[in-house]
Motif scaffolding. Sequence first.
Motif, PDB file in Angstrom:
ATOM      1  N   SER A 175       0.856  -1.189   0.000  1.00 32.94           N
ATOM      2  CA  SER A 175       0.000   0.000   0.000  1.00 32.94           C
ATOM      3  C   SER A 175       0.890   1.236   0.000  1.00 32.94           C
ATOM      4  O   SER A 175       1.123   1.823  -1.040  1.00 32.94           O
ATOM      5  N   SER A 176       1.454   1.593   1.125  1.00 35.59           N
ATOM      6  CA  SER A 176       2.279   2.805   1.163  1.00 35.59           C
ATOM      7  C   SER A 176       3.737   2.532   0.844  1.00 35.59           C
ATOM      8  O   SER A 176       4.489   3.460   0.587  1.00 35.59           O
ATOM      9  N   SER A 177       4.176   1.322   0.899  1.00 35.93           N
ATOM     10  CA  SER A 177       5.553   0.851   0.730  1.00 35.93           C
ATOM     11  C   SER A 177       6.458   1.216   1.908  1.00 35.93           C
ATOM     12  O   SER A 177       7.666   1.041   1.841  1.00 35.93           O
ATOM     13  N   ALA A 178       5.869   1.682   3.010  1.00 38.69           N
ATOM     14  CA  ALA A 178       6.676   2.048   4.180  1.00 38.69           C
ATOM     15  C   ALA A 178       7.396   0.837   4.765  1.00 38.69           C
ATOM     16  O   ALA A 178       8.590   0.904   5.084  1.00 38.69           O
ATOM     17  N   THR A 179       6.698  -0.296   4.895  1.00 39.51           N
ATOM     18  CA  THR A 179       7.322  -1.505   5.430  1.00 39.51           C
ATOM     19  C   THR A 179       8.386  -2.012   4.466  1.00 39.51           C
ATOM     20  O   THR A 179       9.485  -2.401   4.883  1.00 39.51           O
ATOM     21  N   ALA A 180       8.084  -2.004   3.182  1.00 40.68           N
ATOM     22  CA  ALA A 180       9.046  -2.463   2.176  1.00 40.68           C
ATOM     23  C   ALA A 180      10.326  -1.633   2.235  1.00 40.68           C
ATOM     24  O   ALA A 180      11.437  -2.180   2.168  1.00 40.68           O
ATOM     25  N   LEU A 220      12.400  -2.648   5.270  1.00 43.86           N
ATOM     26  CA  LEU A 220      13.053  -3.937   5.043  1.00 43.86           C
ATOM     27  C   LEU A 220      14.194  -3.808   4.042  1.00 43.86           C
ATOM     28  O   LEU A 220      15.262  -4.389   4.238  1.00 43.86           O
ATOM     29  N   TYR A 221      13.957  -3.099   2.978  1.00 38.64           N
ATOM     30  CA  TYR A 221      15.012  -2.886   1.974  1.00 38.64           C
ATOM     31  C   TYR A 221      16.265  -2.305   2.642  1.00 38.64           C
ATOM     32  O   TYR A 221      17.371  -2.819   2.472  1.00 38.64           O
ATOM     33  N   ASP A 222      16.081  -1.239   3.397  1.00 39.00           N
ATOM     34  CA  ASP A 222      17.219  -0.596   4.066  1.00 39.00           C
ATOM     35  C   ASP A 222      17.911  -1.546   5.034  1.00 39.00           C
ATOM     36  O   ASP A 222      19.148  -1.628   5.058  1.00 39.00           O
TER      37      ASP A 222
END
Length: 186
Positions: free
Chosen positions: A109-114, A117-119
């Motif tokens: 949705s917002s990509s905040a969790t992604a 995790l990426y970082d």
Amino acid sequence: MKNKYLENVLFGRKEIQSAIKDVAKWANKEFRGNRSPIVVVGILDGCVPFFGQLLTQLKFPLVTDYVRYESFAGEEERTHEPQLKMNIQEETRKFMKNKSVLVLDDVISSSATAKLLYDSFMEYGAKEVKFGFLFEQENQKVTDGLVYYAGLKVPNLFLVGYGLDYKGKYRNLDCVGTLKEKYIKK
């Protein structure tokens, strides 16, 4: 198709199964030729139905682990920034160095969790981090540079089923739709 809990069914089992195959095709193409195992990380709890079915369709060597983030707290709207509730195992962190990572979740949705995790995974030394989602909410701003694939676009509505929940319930529905008002406790 009808479901006693849902006002409207957006996607039935066949459409969802087809979307899972599409995500598997994408992942198999993205990681084709890798000799090292891919680290496949599921985001609990929503990933469970998707993760289990997708895993059997992946054609590359892999190891699995899970993380748990909370951002909706079972509510209809995001109540806060994603909070890490369970991190991956220490041995997975070490193994991740110079490896490709595939993160799987039910919806972007917002990509905040992604982004979090990426970082984190890049800090652990991952070679690359890509994301596979069963659903992508329409009209959402996704973090630039995030490599991902989503099987189905869904309207920006509160949905349940196939991993998506309301207060921990309805994840087990074999379809996705909007919850009937009488099941939403106010």
